[in-house]
Write an enzyme that holds these catalytic residues in place. Structure first.
Site, PDB file in Angstrom:
ATOM      1  CE1 TYR A 134      -2.758  -4.397  15.907  1.00 18.90           C
ATOM      2  CE2 TYR A 134      -3.270  -4.484  18.231  1.00 18.90           C
ATOM      3  CZ  TYR A 134      -2.715  -3.826  17.158  1.00 18.90           C
ATOM      4  OH  TYR A 134      -2.123  -2.607  17.339  1.00 18.90           O
ATOM      5  NE  ARG A 146      -2.450   0.711  16.543  1.00 11.69           N
ATOM      6  CZ  ARG A 146      -2.479   2.001  16.857  1.00 11.69           C
ATOM      7  NH1 ARG A 146      -3.082   2.387  17.940  1.00 11.69           N
ATOM      8  NH2 ARG A 146      -1.913   2.894  16.077  1.00 11.69           N
ATOM      9  CE1 TYR A 184       5.103  -2.687  10.841  1.00  9.29           C
ATOM     10  CE2 TYR A 184       6.906  -1.992  12.253  1.00  9.29           C
ATOM     11  CZ  TYR A 184       5.564  -2.019  11.976  1.00  9.29           C
ATOM     12  OH  TYR A 184       4.689  -1.401  12.808  1.00  9.29           O
TER      13      TYR A 184
END
Lengths: 67, 259
Positions: free
Chosen positions: B70, B66, B92
């Site tokens: 990012y 991740r 979101y």
């Protein structure tokens, strides 16, 4: 893929509380007035988030992590 | 101030309906709209609002750390800003909660001399307070990311509510589509001695679609590892009971106020 009609219908439900209330009271009556396909109507009847999620192939990666 | 700007907005949790008017205005006026959302209805709506919309989902791939994803997201956002465009980055939830890329993009854009702002939005804990009927001001509320809570052995107050974000990602540093509850016994090891094994906790997932109810599962702490978790689940641990006021402190406060 998610149909245009179903995307539009879900969007309208989100933005129109009167439509949402009417759908909750009489889902078949509201669905009958839409141009949704039978498959889409079946998806709407499930009203189960997990089911709906499985049935609406998301184009996004549902990242979940700290994006 | 250089030409080019960045505004970071959130689309809320429920599809389309929780976006602020201010955020919609920025989404519509952007020269370039970059986005990452978790449902196809919002995705389509964003593309309708602004034809320049481009999803950054291609930065994700199964097994990719991740951290790399990012970093790449921030790079892609900054690259658009550097072309001199008005850029809007929409994600979101709240764009600054469990979303470090938004904060990092704003920080770096400002550092490079561009105007950059972040707007608040509805996050999963906002939805949780509404759906579970919890007012965080009554007993207090502590919030941690689940992995951080376990790895750092956070100290917590059992007489305040405890919210643990991203339960389904406990201990997972790479992107994947299947989520595991393998780390949950460790969480129970930390919580059960304080709350008791039979303390009832709540697994919560906010509703994304207007026709759906939120997922709310009450379970005793000891049974937590047997429950199926999803990527979007949050754990709420209710307080053991109200905190006990300290009469001496209350008296000192009253004296200071002349009461």
């Amino acid at each position: 893929m998610l149909s245009d009609n179903l995307a539009r219908f879900l969007r309208n439900l989100s933005l129109d509380p009167s439509l949402l209330e009417a759908f909750e009271q009489d889902p078949e009556g509201i669905l009958a007035d839409t141009e949704l396909s039978e498959d889409d109507k079946r998806r709407m009847r499930s009203a189960d988030q997990e089911q709906l999620r499985r049935q609406l192939p998301t184009p996004e990666p549902t990242p979940g992590g700290i994006i | 101030m250089k030409k080019g700007s960045l505004v970071v907005v959130g689309t809320g949790i429920r599809a389309v309906g929780q976006v602020s008017q201010e955020a919609v205005a920025h989404i519509q006026r952007a020269d370039k709209l970059l986005y990452l959302v978790s449902d196809p209805v919002t995705s389509r709506w964003l593309r309708d609002l602004n034809p320049s919309a481009e999803s950054l989902e291609s930065s994700y791939s199964v097994g990719r750390p991740r951290r790399e994803t990012y970093d790449e997201l921030v790079e892609r956002i900054l690259a658009a800003v550097r072309t001199g465009q008005r850029v809007c980055w929409a994600t979101y939830g709240h764009p600054g909660v469990c979303a470090n890329s938004g904060h990092e993009a704003v920080r770096r854009a400002r550092g490079e001399g561009y105007r950059a702002t972040m707007l608040p939005a509805v996050s999963c804990d906002d939805a949780l307070f509404a759906d579970l009927g919890v007012d965080p001001a009554v007993d207090g509320c502590q919030t941690y990311e689940a992995t951080n809570f376990v790895v750092c052995r956070r100290r917590f107050d059992p007489h305040a509510g405890l919210v643990l974000w991203q339960l389904g990602l406990l201990g997972q540093s790479t992107y994947r589509r299947q989520f595991s509850n393998a780390g949950l016994p460790l969480l129970v090891d930390l919580l059960a001695p304080v709350y008791g094994a039979m303390h009832r906790v709540t697994l919560y997932e906010a509703a994304i679609y207007p026709v759906c109810a939120p997922v709310v599962r009450h379970v005793e702490l000891a049974r937590l590892p047997q429950v199926e978790v999803t990527w979007a689940m949050t754990l709420f641990v209710p307080p053991l009971g109200p905190a006990v006021p300290d009469p001496a402190m209350a008296a000192r406060l009253a004296a200071l106020l002349g009461e």
